[in-house]
Design an enzyme around this catalytic site. Sequence first.
Site, PDB file in Angstrom:
ATOM      1  N   ASP A  79       0.750  -1.319   0.002  1.00  0.00           N
ATOM      2  CA  ASP A  79       0.194   0.024   0.095  1.00  0.00           C
ATOM      3  C   ASP A  79       0.961   1.191   0.086  1.00  0.00           C
ATOM      4  O   ASP A  79       1.970   1.196  -0.698  1.00  0.00           O
ATOM      5  CB  ASP A  79      -0.895  -0.020   1.318  1.00  0.00           C
ATOM      6  CG  ASP A  79      -2.185   0.555   0.845  1.00  0.00           C
ATOM      7  OD1 ASP A  79      -2.258   2.029   0.951  1.00  0.00           O
ATOM      8  OD2 ASP A  79      -3.231   0.027   0.502  1.00  0.00           O
ATOM      9  N   ASP A  80       0.486   2.333   0.666  1.00  0.00           N
ATOM     10  CA  ASP A  80       1.172   3.516   0.353  1.00  0.00           C
ATOM     11  C   ASP A  80       2.318   3.530   1.030  1.00  0.00           C
ATOM     12  O   ASP A  80       2.631   2.634   2.184  1.00  0.00           O
ATOM     13  CB  ASP A  80       0.338   4.625   1.165  1.00  0.00           C
ATOM     14  CG  ASP A  80       0.764   6.188   0.705  1.00  0.00           C
ATOM     15  OD1 ASP A  80       1.755   6.115  -0.156  1.00  0.00           O
ATOM     16  OD2 ASP A  80      -0.232   7.088   0.982  1.00  0.00           O
ATOM     17  N   LYS A 156      -3.517  -0.709  -6.894  1.00  0.00           N
ATOM     18  CA  LYS A 156      -4.514  -0.255  -6.205  1.00  0.00           C
ATOM     19  C   LYS A 156      -4.149   1.443  -6.444  1.00  0.00           C
ATOM     20  O   LYS A 156      -3.231   1.864  -6.142  1.00  0.00           O
ATOM     21  CB  LYS A 156      -4.464  -0.236  -4.656  1.00  0.00           C
ATOM     22  CG  LYS A 156      -5.460   0.392  -3.858  1.00  0.00           C
ATOM     23  CD  LYS A 156      -5.280   0.096  -2.331  1.00  0.00           C
ATOM     24  CE  LYS A 156      -6.131   1.060  -1.346  1.00  0.00           C
ATOM     25  NZ  LYS A 156      -6.120   0.703   0.009  1.00  0.00           N
ATOM     26  N   ASP A 158      -5.237   4.842  -5.575  1.00  0.00           N
ATOM     27  CA  ASP A 158      -5.987   5.843  -4.623  1.00  0.00           C
ATOM     28  C   ASP A 158      -6.519   7.058  -5.230  1.00  0.00           C
ATOM     29  O   ASP A 158      -5.980   7.534  -6.153  1.00  0.00           O
ATOM     30  CB  ASP A 158      -5.056   6.001  -3.279  1.00  0.00           C
ATOM     31  CG  ASP A 158      -6.031   6.008  -1.974  1.00  0.00           C
ATOM     32  OD1 ASP A 158      -7.000   6.522  -2.190  1.00  0.00           O
ATOM     33  OD2 ASP A 158      -5.319   5.728  -0.849  1.00  0.00           O
ATOM     34  N   SER A 190     -10.157   3.421  -6.369  1.00  0.00           N
ATOM     35  CA  SER A 190     -10.669   4.201  -4.971  1.00  0.00           C
ATOM     36  C   SER A 190     -11.571   5.173  -5.457  1.00  0.00           C
ATOM     37  O   SER A 190     -12.149   5.848  -4.311  1.00  0.00           O
ATOM     38  CB  SER A 190      -9.417   4.644  -4.113  1.00  0.00           C
ATOM     39  OG  SER A 190      -8.612   3.559  -3.468  1.00  0.00           O
ATOM     40  N   ARG A 215     -13.087   0.644  -3.765  1.00  0.00           N
ATOM     41  CA  ARG A 215     -13.447   1.037  -2.678  1.00  0.00           C
ATOM     42  C   ARG A 215     -14.631   1.946  -2.712  1.00  0.00           C
ATOM     43  O   ARG A 215     -14.466   3.022  -3.286  1.00  0.00           O
ATOM     44  CB  ARG A 215     -12.238   1.348  -1.963  1.00  0.00           C
ATOM     45  CG  ARG A 215     -11.017   0.301  -1.556  1.00  0.00           C
ATOM     46  CD  ARG A 215     -11.575  -0.256  -0.208  1.00  0.00           C
ATOM     47  NE  ARG A 215     -11.930   1.064   0.718  1.00  0.00           N
ATOM     48  CZ  ARG A 215     -11.152   1.651   1.180  1.00  0.00           C
ATOM     49  NH1 ARG A 215     -10.073   1.605   1.068  1.00  0.00           N
ATOM     50  NH2 ARG A 215     -11.692   2.624   2.055  1.00  0.00           N
ATOM     51  N   ASP A 219     -12.207   3.950   4.692  1.00  0.00           N
ATOM     52  CA  ASP A 219     -11.092   3.128   5.042  1.00  0.00           C
ATOM     53  C   ASP A 219     -11.618   2.349   6.325  1.00  0.00           C
ATOM     54  O   ASP A 219     -12.081   2.843   7.454  1.00  0.00           O
ATOM     55  CB  ASP A 219      -9.650   3.803   5.709  1.00  0.00           C
ATOM     56  CG  ASP A 219      -9.007   4.140   4.466  1.00  0.00           C
ATOM     57  OD1 ASP A 219      -9.477   4.154   3.376  1.00  0.00           O
ATOM     58  OD2 ASP A 219      -8.000   4.806   4.751  1.00  0.00           O
TER      59      ASP A 219
END
Length: 431
Positions: A79-80, A156, A158, A190, A215, A219
């Site tokens: 992830d980030d 993913k 965002d 997202s 998403r 979160d």
Amino acid sequence: MKLVASVFVLALAFLSQALENGLMRTPPMGWLAWERFRCNIDCKKDPQNCISEKLFMEMANCLVTDGWKDLGYVYVNIDDCWMAKERDARGQLVPDPERFPSGIRALADYVHSLGLKLGIYGDLGTHTCSGYPGTTLDQIEQDAFTFAEWGVDMLKLDGCYSSAEYQAQGYPRMTKALNATGRQIAYSCSWPAYQGGLPPQVNYSLLTNICNLWRNYDDIQDSWDSILSIVDWFSKHQDVLQPAAGPGHWNDPDMLIIGNFGLSEEQSRSQMALWTVLAAPLFLSTDLRSISQSSQEILQNKLMIKINQDPLGIQGRRILQEKSHIEVFLRPLSHSASALVFFSRRTDMPYCYTTSLAQLNYTHNTIYEVQDVYSGDIISGLKTADNFTVVINPSGVVMWYLYPTMYLDRSFSFINHLYKSETKKFHPFPL
Ligand SMILES: *[C@@H]1O[C@H](CO)[C@@H](O)[C@H](O)[C@H]1NC(C)=O
Ligand SMILES: *[C@@H]1O[C@H](CO)[C@@H](O)[C@H](O)[C@H]1NC(C)=O
Ligand SMILES: *[C@@H]1O[C@H](CO)[C@@H](O)[C@H](O)[C@H]1NC(C)=O
Ligand SMILES: *[C@@H]1O[C@H](CO)[C@@H](O)[C@H](O)[C@H]1NC(C)=O
């Protein structure tokens, strides 16, 4: 002729309504760093838990050695906070050199050598949510190419530090860019989580064309309140959300937090059951190196996973909210099977809930075999009209897998005798 024509049009409409990368025909399963490990980049103080290639390699090892991979948990997703703070001289994204000294290509090779897949994270905007380099509109093709070159299997994307206009242009453009790389890369958007309004101002038919999953909402956090807010939001908007899900394109209520700190055992079972009836992606976000036996059992329940991965890919719905604070969820499955989740929102003590399949609108007058997904207990010969009682613990679930036994049961003649004239109404079903 007219009928044939309209069926043909329907089939065409359906075909055009799916992202054509062939991926994620059932909800994806794997491990995703964010909820448990966040943006912990202090490898000096916390070398075991910081976002680094070591963390992902160790999780990949666990997926293989502890039986996860064999059950379908195959994505290892970053992830980030994996990037260096700046792009390189060619404008390319680069991993943090101290935390990912071998580079992403080497990490992908390692993950692939174990038979797993690697996911990565980007952000459509000027910066990622944690302040690392974002992907601006003019960098979309370059970044897609970089990810493909590294051998990444999932992205993913965002939506921090962005705008509605930016996202409307950028998300579909990334679909094209990923496709143009020639590498099959699953795409998690997202986008809807950044589109406000009630009901959410999201074009779900567009999303099914361009993303494998998305998403929709906030979160997830390591708490029961967070689970409840997600379940309520998904249920409240199920008329819009439920039809959008299907093979290749899924609503994503976010990661599983089972194995962490915020849930009791009952609540852990509830998250797993509810995510499964919602046909949700199953992304673990916990420390697989130290997960408890009881959490592992919940996450590795074979019947649960079979239900989650049902090939029809129909998302379930909340069908009842009782005054007693019992809620019932139903997911139709292939071969005329189905899953029911009886969920208690009560806070007092185990509750005896009495109902019948007829009251839950099971219309076929048939005989079901029921398996309790957690206890494994089997109830045979349940008729639609039979009253039954389930005992549901506070913040817990009872989950049932039901399948009709009419044409399968060895005691066919016995059932046949019971049903006499009814028998003619039954349609055989394949198994
Ligand atoms: C790209 O899209 C086309 C359909 O437009 C599809 O046939 C092809 O498999 C896709 N390629 C990849 C790598 O996803
Ligand atoms: C939603 O997207 C679909 C598919 O791209 C498009 O045909 C339709 O016009 C869009 N609907 C709205 C309201 O924008
Ligand atoms: C059963 O069907 C009726 C009529 O369509 C509907 O009003 C009711 O809400 C349904 N009940 C459940 C539990 O789905
Ligand atoms: C089930 O219970 C209802 C009342 O709760 C009753 O009217 C009905 O007769 C019962 N059905 C059977 C098959 O026992």
